[in-house]
Every structure is written in structure tokens, then in C-alpha cells.
Enzyme design. Structure first.
Site, PDB file in Angstrom:
ATOM      1  CE  LYS A   6       8.971   4.929   1.384  1.00 21.35           C
ATOM      2  NZ  LYS A   6       9.296   4.306   0.254  1.00 21.35           N
ATOM      3  CB  ALA A 100       9.676   8.019   3.284  1.00 21.89           C
ATOM      4  N   GLY A 101      12.989   9.370   3.684  1.00 18.97           N
ATOM      5  CA  GLY A 101      13.769  10.437   4.579  1.00 18.97           C
ATOM      6  C   GLY A 101      13.322  11.834   4.520  1.00 18.97           C
ATOM      7  CG  ASP A 136       6.406   8.277   0.103  1.00 21.14           C
ATOM      8  OD1 ASP A 136       5.046   7.621  -0.500  1.00 21.14           O
ATOM      9  OD2 ASP A 136       7.517   7.830  -0.375  1.00 21.14           O
TER      10      ASP A 136
HETATM   11  O1  C5P Z   1       4.810  13.223  -4.111  1.00 25.95           O
HETATM   12  P1  C5P Z   1       6.356  13.175  -3.923  1.00 25.95           P
HETATM   13  O2  C5P Z   1       6.634  14.726  -4.296  1.00 25.95           O
HETATM   14  O3  C5P Z   1       7.001  12.614  -2.968  1.00 25.95           O
HETATM   15  O4  C5P Z   1       6.469  12.370  -5.366  1.00 25.95           O
HETATM   16  C1  C5P Z   1       7.924  12.479  -6.053  1.00 25.95           C
HETATM   17  C2  C5P Z   1       7.795  12.176  -7.504  1.00 25.95           C
HETATM   18  O5  C5P Z   1       7.460  10.578  -7.596  1.00 25.95           O
HETATM   19  C3  C5P Z   1       6.735  12.756  -8.321  1.00 25.95           C
HETATM   20  O6  C5P Z   1       7.032  13.970  -8.772  1.00 25.95           O
HETATM   21  C4  C5P Z   1       6.246  11.659  -9.300  1.00 25.95           C
HETATM   22  O7  C5P Z   1       7.226  11.791 -10.250  1.00 25.95           O
HETATM   23  C5  C5P Z   1       6.614  10.461  -8.502  1.00 25.95           C
HETATM   24  N1  C5P Z   1       5.248   9.835  -8.024  1.00 25.95           N
HETATM   25  C6  C5P Z   1       4.551   9.263  -8.734  1.00 25.95           C
HETATM   26  N2  C5P Z   1       3.471   8.622  -8.328  1.00 25.95           N
HETATM   27  C7  C5P Z   1       2.921   8.545  -7.020  1.00 25.95           C
HETATM   28  C8  C5P Z   1       4.029   9.125  -6.002  1.00 25.95           C
HETATM   29  C9  C5P Z   1       5.148   9.615  -6.793  1.00 25.95           C
HETATM   30  O8  C5P Z   1       4.530   9.314  -9.969  1.00 25.95           O
HETATM   31  N3  C5P Z   1       2.005   8.040  -6.408  1.00 25.95           N
END
Ligand code: C5P
Length: 296
Positions: A6, A100-101, A136
Site C-alpha cells: 500500500k 505494509a509488507g 494496516d
Molecule cells: O498497528 P501496528 O502494530 O502496525 O503499529 C505499529 C506501531 O506504529 C505502533 O506500535 C505504534 O507505535 C505506531 N502506530 C501509531 N498509531 C497508529 C498506528 C501505528 O502510533 N495509528
């Protein structure tokens, strides 16, 4: 399973929430770079093993740090069965590249295991499991174009006409998403952060299939933080703009840079110029929107 990468054509980042995430207005567009995830049977008690090939695969964890392994275990737990499976990931999406891999691999693993185990999980349950795995991951499953609210996991479909032509400048090494969000918070300091809202002109550009109008509205609130952590990305963005891109921006938390081109010929020429510029590891021309995770 074939699962797309993405690019965020709009990434509006709100303030930090009590759970540490940020509220977003996140307009996702799936693009034609894909990882392939396969699931093969493993004997009773084998658990989930994963292998990985492709560019950057030496940096992909092969334990529970791999989101695909967590996806297989979550699906198995949901159905009260053992997570016995051999997963294989053929990577083409840049590792830790802001495309987003890892999320794609998780969505692919969920669907591949569901097919292998015959668990026939309903779509809405798969989407709930995706949201538990990462912000994601639901989008990697559905593909196309979507607006993500909340931390990015609450999706509504966004209508798109026609085909958009993109070039991605791949960087050496990755950037850590949490670090980029932290750098964004530091740069903002104590200033009040407005509620993130989707940009109506950007949504109209997608709906009308107008690359010039979309180029004028591309926006990523994480870009200043990514540039501060990786200053050389400014050279990549400048090289793409000088080579005729309609616009360029950092993809998500970076370090991949994304450039919009007027048509397929312009994208091919832009990719060649970027490769010759020496400001990226490689450049790839592709199109959007791409389908979500499909059996392939
Ligand atoms: O949801 P995901 O595990 O992919 O998110 C990775 C990191 O990105 C989270 O631990 C956070 O630090 C940050 N993040 C965030 N706010 C979001 C999505 C991701 O702060 N909406």
C-alpha cells in the site's frame, strides 16, 4: 496467496491516544507490488514454522516477531486447533519500507491457513482478526482503496476510477514505524494537534481518476519525521520531482518514496531516471488500485 503493498495518499495523524496509538485519517491505496504467502501441512505438534525469500528477507524475523506467524497462531486459537503449518513468504514488498509488507504477510497467512485447515472463517471474523494483528492488516486483506479511521483499522471503501501510475524508490534498509511516530510527536511538542480529517479534494481526485488533482493533494504527516530520521530521502524526493513526477512523498513511515506519474510511459521514464540518479537502491513502476489478498 498474493497480497499487495500500500501507499498512503493521505496520512493525517492526530494526537497520541491513551493506548499509545494515534488517531488517523488514513487513505490507503493498494499498489501492484506483491508478497506471496503459502501454507503447507506440518505434522501434529510441529507448530508454525516460517521461511522467507526475496530482497531484504535476511531482515525478516522467523519467530513470533513475524506477523505471519502471529496470524497463523491467532487463527488456530480462534478455532481451538493446533497451529501446525509451514508458511513460506516470497517477498517483493520492501522490508520495513512503509508499504505494509509485514501486514500483507499477516493477511496472506490468515487466508492461506484458513484454506489449508478448512476452517472457512467468515470474512467479518477474518477482518476482526486482522485488526488485532495490526493497524494496516485489514487493508491488506481488502485492497483497492479505503479510508482508515481509528488507528487505521476501521475501514470504509473509497471509490476510485481508472488506473494511477506510480513509481516507488526503494531505499537501503528500513525505518521503524514506532520510531517515526515518536519522532513526529517530538517535533510537534506540546502544540495542539487537530482532529485528523479526510481531504474531500483528494477523495474527489480518486473518484474521478485524475492524477494531477491527486498529485496536488498527496499528504503525509509522518514525512517530516521520516526525513529527519533519514535526511537522504530529501535527495530522492528532489530527484523524482526533477525527473518529471507529478508529485512525490514518503510512503507511510518510509523510507520508500512514492511518485505519481501522468501515465505508463512517464512512469517507466521516471523509474529509469530515479535508478540512474543514485538516490535509491532501485525504482519500480506499477499501477493502482490493486486487488486485496487473493488465492494465486
Ligand atoms: O498497528 P501496528 O502494530 O502496525 O503499529 C505499529 C506501531 O506504529 C505502533 O506500535 C505504534 O507505535 C505506531 N502506530 C501509531 N498509531 C497508529 C498506528 C501505528 O502510533 N495509528
Amino acid at each position: 496467496m498474493r497480497v499487495p503493498a500500500k501507499v498512503n495518499v493521505q496520512l493525517a495523524v492526530g494526537g497520541v491516544r491513551p493506548d499509545g496509538f494515534h488517531d488517523l485519517a488514513n487513505v490507503f491505496l493498494a499498489v501492484g507490488l506483491y508478497d506471496h504467502v503459502t501454507a503447507a501441512p506440518a505434522g501434529p505438534g510441529a507448530g508454525c514454522a516460517v521461511t522467507c525469500e526475496g530482497p531484504g528477507s535476511d531482515r525478516v524475523p522467523l519467530d513470533r516477531g513475524n506477523l505471519a506467524v502471529r496470524a497463523a497462531e491467532l487463527l488456530a486459537a480462534h478455532h481451538g486447533r493446533a497451529p501446525d503449518v509451514r508458511l513460506h513468504i516470497a517477498k517483493d514488498i520492501p522490508v520495513a519500507g512503509g508499504m505494509a509488507g509485514g501486514s500483507a504477510d499477516a493477511a496472506g497467512a490468515l487466508l492461506a491457513c484458513d484454506a489449508l485447515w478448512g476452517t472457512a472463517t467468515p470474512r467479518h471474523v477474518l477482518l476482526e482478526l486482522c485488526a488485532r494483528l495490526g493497524s494496516d492488516v485489514p487493508f491488506s486483506l481488502v485492497g483497492g482503496a479505503a479510508l482508515g479511521r481509528g488507528r487505521g483499522e476501521l475501514l470504509t471503501e473509497v471509490p476510485v476510477s481508472g488506473t494511477f501510475h506510480w513509481v516507488f524508490a526503494l531505499a537501503d534498509g528500513g525505518l521503524s514505524t514506532p520510531e517515526v511516530y515518536r519522532a513526529c510527536d517530538r517535533r510537534r511538542g506540546a502544540a495542539p494537534v487537530p482532529e485528523p480529517e479526510p481531504d474531500p479534494a483528494l477523495l474527489a481526485a480518486l473518484r474521478e481518476g485524475d492524477p494531477r488533482a491527486l498529485a496536488a493533494r498527496l499528504a503525509n504527516d509522518l514525512q517530516p519525521a521520516a526525513l529527519a530520521l533519514r535526511p537522504s530521502l530529501a535527495d530522492t524526493l528532489a530527484a523524482g520531482r526533477a525527473a518529471g513526477a507529478l508529485a512525490g512523498l514518503v510512503s507511510g513511515s518510509g523510507p520508500t518514496c512514492a511518485f505519481l506519474a501522468a501515465d505508463a510511459d512517464a512512469a517507466a521514464a521516471l523509474a529509469a531516471s530515479l535508478e540512474a540518479s543514485g538516490t535509491c537502491r532501485a525504482a519500480r513502476a506499477t499501477t493502482a488500485p490493486a486487488s486485496g489478498a487473493v488465492l494465486r
